[in-house]
Motif scaffolding. Structure first.
Motif, mmCIF file in Angstrom:
data_model
loop_
_atom_site.group_PDB
_atom_site.id
_atom_site.type_symbol
_atom_site.label_atom_id
_atom_site.label_comp_id
_atom_site.label_asym_id
_atom_site.label_seq_id
_atom_site.Cartn_x
_atom_site.Cartn_y
_atom_site.Cartn_z
ATOM 1 N N LEU A 220 19.490 -10.446 -30.569
ATOM 2 C CA LEU A 220 18.833 -11.719 -30.862
ATOM 3 C C LEU A 220 17.751 -11.555 -31.917
ATOM 4 N N LEU A 221 16.879 -10.562 -31.742
ATOM 5 C CA LEU A 221 15.778 -10.357 -32.685
ATOM 6 C C LEU A 221 16.290 -9.997 -34.083
ATOM 7 N N ALA A 222 17.371 -9.225 -34.138
ATOM 8 C CA ALA A 222 17.940 -8.874 -35.440
ATOM 9 C C ALA A 222 18.523 -10.106 -36.134
ATOM 10 N N HIS A 223 19.244 -10.945 -35.378
ATOM 11 C CA HIS A 223 19.753 -12.205 -35.944
ATOM 12 C C HIS A 223 18.594 -13.076 -36.429
ATOM 13 N N GLN A 224 17.537 -13.101 -35.659
ATOM 14 C CA GLN A 224 16.367 -13.904 -36.018
ATOM 15 C C GLN A 224 15.771 -13.434 -37.342
ATOM 16 N N GLY A 225 15.660 -12.126 -37.499
ATOM 17 C CA GLY A 225 15.134 -11.580 -38.752
ATOM 18 C C GLY A 225 16.035 -11.880 -39.934
ATOM 19 N N LEU A 226 17.336 -11.746 -39.739
ATOM 20 C CA LEU A 226 18.284 -12.019 -40.821
ATOM 21 C C LEU A 226 18.316 -13.499 -41.172
ATOM 22 N N THR A 227 18.080 -14.360 -40.186
ATOM 23 C CA THR A 227 17.981 -15.792 -40.474
ATOM 24 C C THR A 227 16.933 -16.041 -41.545
ATOM 25 N N ALA A 243 21.018 -18.129 -37.331
ATOM 26 C CA ALA A 243 20.119 -18.947 -36.513
ATOM 27 C C ALA A 243 20.836 -19.476 -35.278
ATOM 28 N N TRP A 244 22.082 -19.911 -35.455
ATOM 29 C CA TRP A 244 22.840 -20.420 -34.316
ATOM 30 C C TRP A 244 23.139 -19.305 -33.312
ATOM 31 N N ALA A 245 23.447 -18.111 -33.819
ATOM 32 C CA ALA A 245 23.673 -16.965 -32.928
ATOM 33 C C ALA A 245 22.410 -16.673 -32.120
ATOM 34 N N THR A 246 21.256 -16.787 -32.775
ATOM 35 C CA THR A 246 19.984 -16.576 -32.084
ATOM 36 C C THR A 246 19.802 -17.593 -30.970
ATOM 37 N N TYR A 247 20.091 -18.856 -31.284
ATOM 38 C CA TYR A 247 19.926 -19.910 -30.285
ATOM 39 C C TYR A 247 20.862 -19.694 -29.097
ATOM 40 N N GLU A 248 22.093 -19.326 -29.360
ATOM 41 C CA GLU A 248 23.060 -19.079 -28.284
ATOM 42 C C GLU A 248 22.582 -17.957 -27.366
ATOM 43 N N LEU A 249 22.009 -16.923 -27.954
ATOM 44 C CA LEU A 249 21.544 -15.787 -27.166
ATOM 45 C C LEU A 249 20.250 -16.082 -26.420
ATOM 46 N N SER A 250 19.537 -17.128 -26.837
ATOM 47 C CA SER A 250 18.229 -17.429 -26.248
ATOM 48 C C SER A 250 18.309 -18.384 -25.063
#
Length: 421
Positions: A220-227, A243-250
């Motif tokens: 999640l944190l890595a996706h967030q950074g790449l967003t 960003a959507w991957a981050t939201y799904e994981l959160s």
């Protein structure tokens, strides 16, 4: 690395930074006692540590009983306290050190959320000396936790050094989770310093390592950074994917849901959809009490309100931001929120308020060495940031659906604060 303050001096520093409060709630006594125990143990001889640890366990165990004050602790704080108590009781073996390290990392998270940064830093630093027989993973994560707190305190050099120590532990033990955590931290530091290409390299490396380790929280944190990295390059479709991957994981974690909604809203704003963005920011604001997240969210909401031409909502956002900054001991987040207000009032054509917020931003940025942010406050840079928003960009069908979903998301209690229905 700076000299450590005593636990009491660290606590006093935190109270001094948080001028609008006299304490941090029901967990203060537990945090101070834990920090004091760690300080004593870090200075004690090996022969004396078992006895002191047993005494600390007994002293803290009283707080796990609701009749003795445990009822004032949240369930999370109580769970972390029990880990610390059990860790002290069995500190002579590796299992005790493991429990202690995990409990203190959890406590530190709670301290950070309310702004008790110096207390958290001191407690974690002493724990690293006490829990030396913990596993490589726990030692690596403790170093990363201390690095994270140092960054929040504005000490980027110390943070980088500590992330380096965490990475070295991960490398020697071939622990992909620790390596991922260290790379995420280094990616954030590179981003704060304005080096986005380097930041993206760290985050891509972290994503690969975290997926290999099957560590969803780190993925999640890595996706967030790449967003953020793709958003800076205006690659909105790729940014929205991350960003959507981050939201799904959160899902199920209110604070992380808020962070991911903030990123989705920011992308929508940057892509030219301010109304949807404002709704997304409001939804994010209604899901967390974390000052770090709230300040970021308010800054984005201010820009969205300005670009949507809603001066009344912007004024309400500025009032709420001023109130939150007075409560906050997070220097970078404070400076960034004030900068967003300066930009927002420039967008909407109120130069007096823009200049006032700009001056406050410069003072904080100069004092803390936030050079990227300081550069943004230059007249030419501010004029670019405040320029009329470009027309909405053309997005893929999937990205359009993500943006549209923000327009109907529940805004919670933020609807009353910002008068958004």
């Amino acid at each position: 690395m700076p000299l450590l303050e005593s636990p009491l001096d660290a606590y006093r520093s935190d109270i001094a930074r948080n001028q609008m409060r006299d304490d941090f709630g029901g967990a203060d006594t537990v945090w101070l006692l834990t920090a004091h125990c760690m300080s004593r143990l870090s200075r004690a001889s090996v022969e004396d540590r078992a006895l002191i640890a047993s005494q600390c366990s007994s002293a803290l165990r009283d707080f796990t009983d609701s009749a003795n004050g445990g009822s004032s602790l949240s369930e999370t704080d109580l769970a972390n306290l029990r880990l610390v108590v059990d860790g002290f009781a069995t500190l002579i073996d590796r299992h005790g050190a493991e429990l202690l390290a995990r409990g203190v990392r959890g406590m530190a998270t709670s301290m950070v959320e309310v702004g008790a940064l110096s207390t958290a830093y001191t407690t974690v630093a002493h724990t690293r000396e006490v829990a030396v027989c913990a596993s490589d993973r726990e030692r690596g994560l403790l170093a990363a936790t201390q690095a994270y707190i140092a960054r929040l305190l504005g000490d980027l050099e110390t943070a980088e050094e500590l992330y380096g120590a965490s990475e070295e532990i991960g490398r020697q033990s071939v622990d992909f989770a620790v390596l991922a955590r260290a790379n995420i931290g280094r990616g954030v530091i590179a981003r704060v310093r304005g080096n986005y290409p380097r930041s993206r390299i760290f985050f891509e490396r972290a994503l690969e390592l975290a997926e290999t380790a099957r560590a969803d929280d780190l993925v999640l944190l890595a996706h967030q950074g790449l967003t953020i990295c793709f958003a800076i390059n205006k690659d909105f479709d790729r940014a929205l994917q991350h960003a959507w991957a981050t939201y799904e994981l959160s899902r199920g974690d209110a604070t992380r849901e808020s962070e991911s909604l903030t990123n989705l809203a920011q992308l929508s704003l940057d892509a030219g959809f301010p109304r949807a963005a404002l709704r997304g920011f409001a939804a994010a604001l209604g899901r967390t009490n974390s000052l770090r997240v709230v300040l970021s969210t308010l800054g984005g909401a201010a820009l969205a309100a300005a670009q949507a031409g809603d001066a009344d909502v912007l004024d309400r956002i500025s009032d709420e931001t001023d109130r939150r900054v007075l409560q906050s001991a997070l220097p970078y987040e404070n400076a960034q929120a004030l900068y967003h207000l300066a930009t927002s009032y420039a967008v909407i054509g109120v130069p007096e308020r823009s200049e006032a917020y700009l001056a406050r931003t410069r003072r904080l940025a100069k004092a803390r060495g936030f050079f990227e942010l300081l550069h943004k406050t230059e007249r030419q840079q501010l004029a670019r940031a405040a320029a009329k928003a470009a027309p909405a960009v053309e997005l893929s069908v999937g990205s359009q659906q993500v943006v549209a979903s923000l327009s109907s998301v529940d805004v919670g209690n933020a609807g009353e604060v910002l008068a958004i229905s």
